[in-house]
Enzyme design. Sequence first.
Site, mmCIF file in Angstrom:
data_model
loop_
_atom_site.group_PDB
_atom_site.id
_atom_site.type_symbol
_atom_site.label_atom_id
_atom_site.label_comp_id
_atom_site.label_asym_id
_atom_site.label_seq_id
_atom_site.Cartn_x
_atom_site.Cartn_y
_atom_site.Cartn_z
ATOM 1 N N LYS A 181 0.843 -1.198 0.000
ATOM 2 C CA LYS A 181 0.000 0.000 0.000
ATOM 3 C C LYS A 181 0.875 1.243 0.000
ATOM 4 C CE LYS A 181 -2.123 2.541 3.162
ATOM 5 N NZ LYS A 181 -2.197 3.857 2.464
ATOM 6 N N GLU A 256 9.338 1.173 11.271
ATOM 7 C CA GLU A 256 10.299 2.292 11.268
ATOM 8 C C GLU A 256 9.485 3.557 11.441
ATOM 9 O OE1 GLU A 256 12.077 5.450 10.314
ATOM 10 O OE2 GLU A 256 12.310 4.670 8.267
ATOM 11 N N CYS A 290 12.319 11.296 8.518
ATOM 12 C CA CYS A 290 12.174 10.729 9.862
ATOM 13 C C CYS A 290 13.413 10.945 10.714
ATOM 14 C CB CYS A 290 11.838 9.247 9.769
ATOM 15 S SG CYS A 290 13.056 8.273 8.847
ATOM 16 N N GLU A 391 7.474 15.264 17.255
ATOM 17 C CA GLU A 391 7.940 15.301 15.873
ATOM 18 C C GLU A 391 7.061 16.241 15.052
ATOM 19 O OE1 GLU A 391 9.474 12.072 12.630
ATOM 20 O OE2 GLU A 391 7.461 11.746 13.423
#
Length: 497
Positions: A181, A256, A290, A391
């Site tokens: 996906k 991750e 990231c 974040e």
Amino acid sequence: MVKVKVDTLELNMYIDGQWTKSSNGGMRSVINPATGEEIAQAPEGTVEDAKKAIQAAREAFDTGVWSEVPAIERAAFLLKVADKIDERAEELARLETIDNGKPLREAEGDIADAAACFRYYAGIVTKPDGETYHVTDPMQAMVVREPVGVCGLIVPWNFPLLMSVWKLAPALAAGNTVVFKPSEVTPITPTKLFEIFEEVGLPKGVANMVMGAGDVVGDAITESPDVDMISFTGGTKTGKHIMKKAADTMKKVSLELGGKSPNIIFADADFEVAVDFALFGIYCGSGQVCSAGSRILVEESIYDRFVDRFVERAKQIKVGAGLAEGTEMGPLVSQQHLEKVLSYIEIGKEEGARVICGGNRITANGYDKGYFVEPTAFVDVNQNMRIVQEEIFGPVAVIQKFSTEEEAIQLANGTKYGLAGAVFSNDGAKALRIIKKLRSGITWINSYHPTYNEAPWGGYKESGIGRSLGTHGFDEFQEIKQININLQVEPVQWFEK
């Protein structure tokens, strides 16, 4: 601003070797983040679509049309894919730029890395593996590695092609079948990759692609008992959701996730090198990385000088459309993400932090339709502020001050994340000493961001579980089986006759 007219692409899903629409006919607009214009229409996949893809992958795995193909032949397929990526590199880089917004030079690097990743795993799969071990019985004992089975692969929007390849290349090399996906925001280059799969003759059902929302298609893949593993890259909140959903069927899970990575700069570092990498660490990819070095920790004796130079350089960064000549930083990926980043800038101000550069959306010079934000930095922050702990995933840095090694380590490890980190110092012993105390999985000394197919990628704490890339990334997509062969075949005589 450069105006680039692109015909609207009509994308399809790829299930059991066939290109197909959504089962309910639903479609989603794909937007160029530099212009706000529609560049593609993508299917809005359904649970039914996901189930069809899972069934195809299950049948393909169980019948061995891929897992039983000799490793050297699987490697040949991967090498063909790499060659096709190289052949279409210019097209893929351009599409990556208009879909994601990143500058063309970044996209070109991503495409080259994607081809290299396929070649790396084509090499790995043909190398010796397994092991033997000695036991007390007359037994030949060994360990072999086997594919996991059907792997659900879910990727983010910040590296649309490259993140896809980081999962698809090792999963396919190991002999798995996949249900993939892509991000619903950036599905264009992943679709082109599946065109390449078809072109090189990958057997039907081996690689299936379903587009759609995470809470529909993603959940269907995660919950299915016919899926043996989930590999996900994205935000920590979603990663936790996937872990919970996968628990009922005890899937293997590889995650991750997010980061809030520290970049520690000591006074004895090469000053200009440290400033340069600090800028690169946070503003490359518009901060939508990231592992971005979003927390810059600077030794007190050079703090003011560093801040002044950092601001001077940040204000010179050329923000613009990815295809425009000279662009150094592109837009954010979507209107929704733009609003999130701008909201964090306001949160920082409300918390009492001070903006020293940027802080605004860019609307001048024809950029009002795009999702552009100035390179932004905060000072006068403390460890408890949300802009320090959470974040943001945008071009927003916080610059903190430390006076001792111990304080630097405490600040660096003082979040729930542990993905990446760096130390800048000309004292090699000190730099290594600090790096070894960072609770982070990816680290650099006197550098930031270099990523290698050969090296494991992943984090500690709430930055994830497992590793991508390298031999460790290959191991993620394999199961380990022990085989014990009796060399003295006779009754065990445990029970009386």
